[in-house]
Design a protein around this motif. Structure first.
Motif, PDB file in Angstrom:
ATOM      1  N   GLY A   1       2.719  -2.914  -5.095  1.00 55.71           N
ATOM      2  CA  GLY A   1       2.112  -3.467  -3.887  1.00 55.71           C
ATOM      3  C   GLY A   1       1.047  -4.497  -4.225  1.00 55.71           C
ATOM      4  O   GLY A   1       0.698  -4.701  -5.385  1.00 55.71           O
TER       5      GLY A   1
ATOM      6  N   ASP B   1      -2.139  -0.806  -0.343  1.00 55.74           N
ATOM      7  CA  ASP B   1      -0.888  -0.267  -0.879  1.00 55.74           C
ATOM      8  C   ASP B   1      -1.169   0.935  -1.771  1.00 55.74           C
ATOM      9  O   ASP B   1      -0.376   1.870  -1.831  1.00 55.74           O
ATOM     10  CB  ASP B   1      -0.154  -1.344  -1.688  1.00 55.74           C
ATOM     11  CG  ASP B   1       0.161  -2.559  -0.836  1.00 55.74           C
ATOM     12  OD1 ASP B   1       0.957  -2.416   0.104  1.00 55.74           O
ATOM     13  OD2 ASP B   1      -0.411  -3.631  -1.104  1.00 55.74           O
ATOM     14  N   SER B   2      -2.297   0.887  -2.481  1.00 56.73           N
ATOM     15  CA  SER B   2      -2.701   1.962  -3.391  1.00 56.73           C
ATOM     16  C   SER B   2      -4.214   2.121  -3.341  1.00 56.73           C
ATOM     17  O   SER B   2      -4.939   1.150  -3.116  1.00 56.73           O
ATOM     18  CB  SER B   2      -2.301   1.644  -4.838  1.00 56.73           C
ATOM     19  OG  SER B   2      -0.915   1.456  -4.959  1.00 56.73           O
TER      20      SER B   2
ATOM     21  N   LEU C   1      -5.165   3.718   3.634  1.00 55.59           N
ATOM     22  CA  LEU C   1      -3.924   3.611   2.867  1.00 55.59           C
ATOM     23  C   LEU C   1      -2.750   3.361   3.810  1.00 55.59           C
ATOM     24  O   LEU C   1      -2.648   3.974   4.870  1.00 55.59           O
ATOM     25  CB  LEU C   1      -3.713   4.910   2.087  1.00 55.59           C
ATOM     26  CG  LEU C   1      -2.695   4.940   0.961  1.00 55.59           C
ATOM     27  CD1 LEU C   1      -3.019   3.912  -0.110  1.00 55.59           C
ATOM     28  CD2 LEU C   1      -2.671   6.336   0.346  1.00 55.59           C
ATOM     29  N   LYS C   2      -1.860   2.447   3.421  1.00 53.65           N
ATOM     30  CA  LYS C   2      -0.655   2.188   4.211  1.00 53.65           C
ATOM     31  C   LYS C   2       0.277   3.392   4.149  1.00 53.65           C
ATOM     32  O   LYS C   2       0.227   4.182   3.199  1.00 53.65           O
ATOM     33  CB  LYS C   2       0.080   0.959   3.659  1.00 53.65           C
ATOM     34  CG  LYS C   2      -0.644  -0.341   3.864  1.00 53.65           C
ATOM     35  CD  LYS C   2       0.153  -1.485   3.277  1.00 53.65           C
ATOM     36  CE  LYS C   2      -0.556  -2.811   3.457  1.00 53.65           C
ATOM     37  NZ  LYS C   2       0.193  -3.910   2.822  1.00 53.65           N
TER      38      LYS C   2
ATOM     39  N   GLY D   1       1.912   4.704   0.982  1.00 52.38           N
ATOM     40  CA  GLY D   1       1.026   4.266  -0.094  1.00 52.38           C
ATOM     41  C   GLY D   1       0.627   5.443  -0.974  1.00 52.38           C
ATOM     42  O   GLY D   1       0.763   6.607  -0.587  1.00 52.38           O
TER      43      GLY D   1
ATOM     44  N   LYS E   1       0.899  10.877  -2.051  1.00 54.47           N
ATOM     45  CA  LYS E   1       1.579   9.878  -1.224  1.00 54.47           C
ATOM     46  C   LYS E   1       1.258  10.160   0.240  1.00 54.47           C
ATOM     47  O   LYS E   1       1.266  11.288   0.682  1.00 54.47           O
ATOM     48  CB  LYS E   1       3.086   9.915  -1.456  1.00 54.47           C
ATOM     49  CG  LYS E   1       3.816   8.759  -0.826  1.00 54.47           C
ATOM     50  CD  LYS E   1       5.275   8.767  -1.289  1.00 54.47           C
ATOM     51  CE  LYS E   1       5.833   7.359  -1.277  1.00 54.47           C
ATOM     52  NZ  LYS E   1       5.836   6.673  -2.498  1.00 54.47           N
TER      53      LYS E   1
END
Length: 189
Positions: free
Chosen positions: A23, A80-81, A107-108, A111, A188
């Motif tokens: 990402g 992304d992270s 966080l997405k 992600g 996650k």
């Protein structure tokens, strides 16, 4: 009694940090000092730390912002992270859940939150009231030898402690590694 006599030392813990995060944007919680994540990922990283002096020591490429992880000033679903490299040991345990909630928020979806930290045993009330961990960190850039230290009083943590917090917030654990007295968890969203 001198400070060295007060140290509970966990020596020579070896860690390998590889370029595994995908990402565009990586938020590094506590990215000051050696700035391991910033060193590895450069200008993809936004490093935050509540201490300006720590950010001034960090590598130049990441964007550096003075900020507290308990109150992230970013929009929802921005990163992304998110990483935390031996940072949560410096944050009072009473705030860990709040920090995890903030990480989850920014966080997405799908992600990853990657957490590296140390196993800190319960303080027994003796003279060894300072916890010190010595690290040898292999990065794609160079080998870094460093150490981190905190007061042991009211500070106990292990991998299960953080897994429990993460799962209670809504994270899924996709990988966990324990190596001697250090651990890595990949959550996650």
């Amino acid at each position: 009694m001198n400070q060295e006599e007060r140290m509970y030392v966990v020596g020579n813990q070896k860690i390998k940090v590889e370029r595994e995060l995908t990402g565009q944007w990586i938020l590094d919680i506590g990215g000051g000092g050696e700035g391991i994540i910033g060193l590895c990922y450069g200008n993809r990283v936004i490093s935050i730390d509540p201490r300006i002096d720590e950010l001034e020591e960090a590598p130049e490429e990441p964007l550096k912002i003075v900020m507290d992880a308990k109150e992230l000033s970013f929009l929802d679903n921005t990163f992304d992270s998110v990483t935390s490299f031996f940072t949560l040991m410096y944050i009072d345990n009473n705030y860990h859940e709040k920090v995890f909630k903030e990480i989850y928020r920014v966080l997405k979806d799908n992600g990853e939150f990657v957490l590296w930290d140390a196993m800190i045993p319960e303080y027994d009330g003796g003279i060894k009231d300072i916890f010190v961990i010595q690290l040898e960190i292999e990065t794609p850039i160079r080998l870094i030898k460093t150490g981190y230290g905190i007061s042991r009083k009211d500070k106990v943590q292990d991998i299960e402690y953080f897994i429990d917090i993460g799962e209670s917030i809504g994270f899924n654990v996709i990988k966990e590694e324990v190596r001697d007295k250090v651990f890595k968890i990949i959550f996650k969203k």
